[in-house]
Write a protein that holds these residues in place. Structure first.
Motif, short mmCIF file in Angstrom:
data_model
loop_
_atom_site.label_atom_id
_atom_site.label_comp_id
_atom_site.label_asym_id
_atom_site.label_seq_id
_atom_site.Cartn_x
_atom_site.Cartn_y
_atom_site.Cartn_z
N SER A 44 0.21 5.70 -5.21
CA SER A 44 -0.50 5.73 -3.93
C SER A 44 -1.55 4.62 -3.87
CB SER A 44 -1.18 7.09 -3.74
OG SER A 44 -0.22 8.13 -3.77
N SER B 166 -1.53 -4.58 2.63
CA SER B 166 -1.68 -3.48 3.59
C SER B 166 -0.60 -3.52 4.65
CB SER B 166 -3.06 -3.57 4.25
OG SER B 166 -3.24 -4.83 4.84
N LYS C 273 -3.90 1.59 -2.92
CA LYS C 273 -4.62 1.22 -1.71
C LYS C 273 -5.04 -0.25 -1.83
CE LYS C 273 -6.68 5.85 -1.56
NZ LYS C 273 -7.96 6.60 -1.54
N ALA D 200 0.84 -1.19 0.00
CA ALA D 200 0.00 0.00 0.00
C ALA D 200 0.88 1.25 0.00
CB ALA D 200 -0.92 0.00 1.22
#
Length: 124
Positions: free
Chosen positions: A85, A124, A87, A14
């Motif tokens: 960036s 993550s 996610k 992430a």
């Protein structure tokens, strides 16, 4: 007919970046725009971004605006998606698509040709 082959998917943390590519071959002269869609497990395929063949107009889904950049090298018949960036919710199979009469380009039925997809996994 137009053939599309995606590449560049993989595993990224992430916050990281990936660049997807999609090479087009065949009757590309008939194409007026290309796009990226994605499909996460258990979800419907959704629009990500669209660009005209000569790169003069692009459009993004709100969920990726400001983080992803679509570009087109029409001389090389190659479409790109720079993803920054990232996610965890960006994880999906990403598909490129090409259409002969794409208008807004946010719905699948506007596209005539599809690639096989490339997996993007975001940890993550």
């Amino acid at each position: 007919q137009v053939q599309l082959v995606e590449s560049g998917g993989g595993l990224v943390q992430a916050g990281g970046s990936l660049r997807l590519s999609c090479g087009a071959s065949g009757r590309t002269i008939s194409i007026n725009a290309m796009g990226w869609f994605r499909q996460a497990p258990g979800k419907e395929r959704e629009f990500v971004a669209r660009i005209t063949w000569f790169g003069d107009s692009s459009y993004y889904a709100d969920s990726v605006k400001g983080r992803f950049a679509i570009s087109m090298d029409s001389a090389k018949n190659t479409l790109y998606l720079q993803m920054n960036s990232l996610k965890p919710e960006d994880a999906a199979v990403y598909y490129c698509a090409a259409g002969r009469n794409v208008r807004r380009g946010v719905v699948q039925r506007e596209y005539d040709y599809w690639g096989q997809g490339t997996q993007v996994t975001v940890s993550s």
